[in-house]
Design a protein around this motif. Structure first.
Motif, PDB file in Angstrom:
ATOM      1  N   GLU A 165      -0.057   4.382  -8.987  1.00 44.53           N
ATOM      2  CA  GLU A 165      -1.270   4.946  -8.410  1.00 44.53           C
ATOM      3  C   GLU A 165      -1.563   4.401  -7.016  1.00 44.53           C
ATOM      4  OE1 GLU A 165      -3.167   7.404  -9.665  1.00 44.53           O
ATOM      5  OE2 GLU A 165      -1.629   7.547 -11.233  1.00 44.53           O
ATOM      6  N   LEU A 166      -0.902   3.325  -6.628  1.00 47.71           N
ATOM      7  CA  LEU A 166      -1.144   2.752  -5.315  1.00 47.71           C
ATOM      8  C   LEU A 166      -0.472   3.588  -4.227  1.00 47.71           C
ATOM      9  CD1 LEU A 166      -0.570  -1.048  -6.029  1.00 47.71           C
ATOM     10  CD2 LEU A 166      -2.735   0.192  -5.993  1.00 47.71           C
ATOM     11  N   ARG A 167      -1.038   3.529  -3.054  1.00 49.49           N
ATOM     12  CA  ARG A 167      -0.478   4.274  -1.917  1.00 49.49           C
ATOM     13  C   ARG A 167       0.895   3.716  -1.551  1.00 49.49           C
ATOM     14  NH1 ARG A 167      -3.072   4.175   4.179  1.00 49.49           N
ATOM     15  NH2 ARG A 167      -1.137   4.690   5.284  1.00 49.49           N
TER      16      ARG A 167
ATOM     17  N   LEU B 230       3.938   2.626   0.710  1.00 53.35           N
ATOM     18  CA  LEU B 230       4.048   2.209   2.102  1.00 53.35           C
ATOM     19  C   LEU B 230       5.507   1.939   2.434  1.00 53.35           C
ATOM     20  CD1 LEU B 230       1.150  -0.425   2.173  1.00 53.35           C
ATOM     21  CD2 LEU B 230       1.056   1.904   3.113  1.00 53.35           C
TER      22      LEU B 230
ATOM     23  N   HIS C 181      -7.925   0.973  -4.939  1.00 47.99           N
ATOM     24  CA  HIS C 181      -8.379   1.727  -3.770  1.00 47.99           C
ATOM     25  C   HIS C 181      -8.122   1.010  -2.449  1.00 47.99           C
ATOM     26  CE1 HIS C 181     -10.266   4.495  -6.522  1.00 47.99           C
ATOM     27  NE2 HIS C 181     -10.922   3.496  -7.095  1.00 47.99           N
TER      28      HIS C 181
ATOM     29  N   GLY D 175      -1.844  -0.855  -0.957  1.00 45.96           N
ATOM     30  CA  GLY D 175      -0.670  -0.018  -1.085  1.00 45.96           C
ATOM     31  C   GLY D 175       0.476  -0.838  -1.643  1.00 45.96           C
TER      32      GLY D 175
ATOM     33  N   LEU E   3      -4.737  -2.660   2.506  1.00 44.25           N
ATOM     34  CA  LEU E   3      -4.746  -1.672   3.580  1.00 44.25           C
ATOM     35  C   LEU E   3      -5.524  -2.170   4.793  1.00 44.25           C
ATOM     36  CD1 LEU E   3      -5.220   1.561   1.428  1.00 44.25           C
ATOM     37  CD2 LEU E   3      -3.087   0.556   2.301  1.00 44.25           C
TER      38      LEU E   3
END
Length: 251
Positions: free
Chosen positions: A10-12, A14, A49, A52, A167
């Motif tokens: 679920e993490l962004r 990178l 939230h 990443g 982030l």
């Protein structure tokens, strides 16, 4: 044990370039924590939230191998064991999933800050090529230390790593599992229900660390190189790491 959970997915994602742009943190404070499986979901939920994850080719977990260079009488190990104010470690680090090896020198700086210097390595892991020798002389001369002689591979550590990055760029958390230490003919494997976290930051206690503290997890003195020597050869005097090594390595 692995950190490849749904929460990580679920993490962004990178790229390496994005990670280095956000938080290269080669000059940083580094605090280490040993955590059990039950803590990871809570930690990752906290990061959902604001963090990443390093992702290359769809992978978020990568294989590392480090070959540490030391003198026959283990000068740099003894400096670390004795908590010398000025000390350093020399290693080649191989990123096995990308066929890349770096030569690294980790310098202990003022107020416990870690200053990591690194260059691409043009030889085999642990090999001192002319370029590697020149780099060591340059870094250690600047540090005010004479390059130790002779140097040879004294220990090897293999493990898997997932890298989480704030982030905001102020924190990087690495999650290492499957650690295997080799020193001479001896081998020791870290318990597979534990994760070694390293929090790298230029600030004081981070939000991640405050969460760990609330769950009763405190920083520990832990060096993969020191562990590789001390846990495989008790004669080398690893008493200051005895408690954490007993927890991490069976037997």
């Amino acid at each position: 044990m692995t950190v490849q959970t749904e929460a990580v997915a679920e993490l962004r994602p990178l790229s390496l370039a994005e990670v280095n742009s956000l938080a290269s943190l080669t000059l940083r404070a580094c605090r280490k924590y040993v955590v059990g499986a039950e803590i990871l979901p809570v930690l990752l939920e906290h990061m959902a939230h604001d963090f990443g994850v390093l992702c290359e080719g769809g992978r978020t977990e990568f294989r590392y191998s480090s070959a540490y260079l030391d003198t026959p009488d283990l000068l740099t190990y003894r400096q670390h064991r004795q908590q010398r104010r000025r000390r350093y470690k020399i290693r080649t680090r191989s990123y096995l999933d990308s066929d890349l090896t770096m030569l690294e020198v980790k310098l202990r700086g003022a107020r416990g800050i870690t200053d990591k210097r690194r260059v691409p390595h043009d030889g085999e892991p642990g090999e001192l090529t002319p370029a590697a020798t020149a780099f060591l002389h340059e870094v250690l001369d600047e540090y005010g230390a004479a390059p130790p002689q002779p140097l040879r591979v004294s220990a090897v550590t293999d493990y898997r790593r997932t890298t989480l990055v704030a982030l905001a760029g102020d924190e990087r958390v690495t999650c290492d599992t499957g650690l295997v230490c080799r020193h001479g003919e001896r081998t020791a494997a870290m318990r597979d229900d534990l994760v070694l976290l390293e929090v790298k930051t230029r600030t004081a206690t981070t939000r991640t660390e405050r969460l760990l503290h609330r769950h009763g997890v405190r920083p520990v003195s832990f060096s993969k190189y020191a562990a590789a020597v001390a846990v495989t050869d008790p004669r080398m005097g690893g008493n200051r790491w005895k408690r954490v090594l007993r927890r991490c390595f069976d037997g």
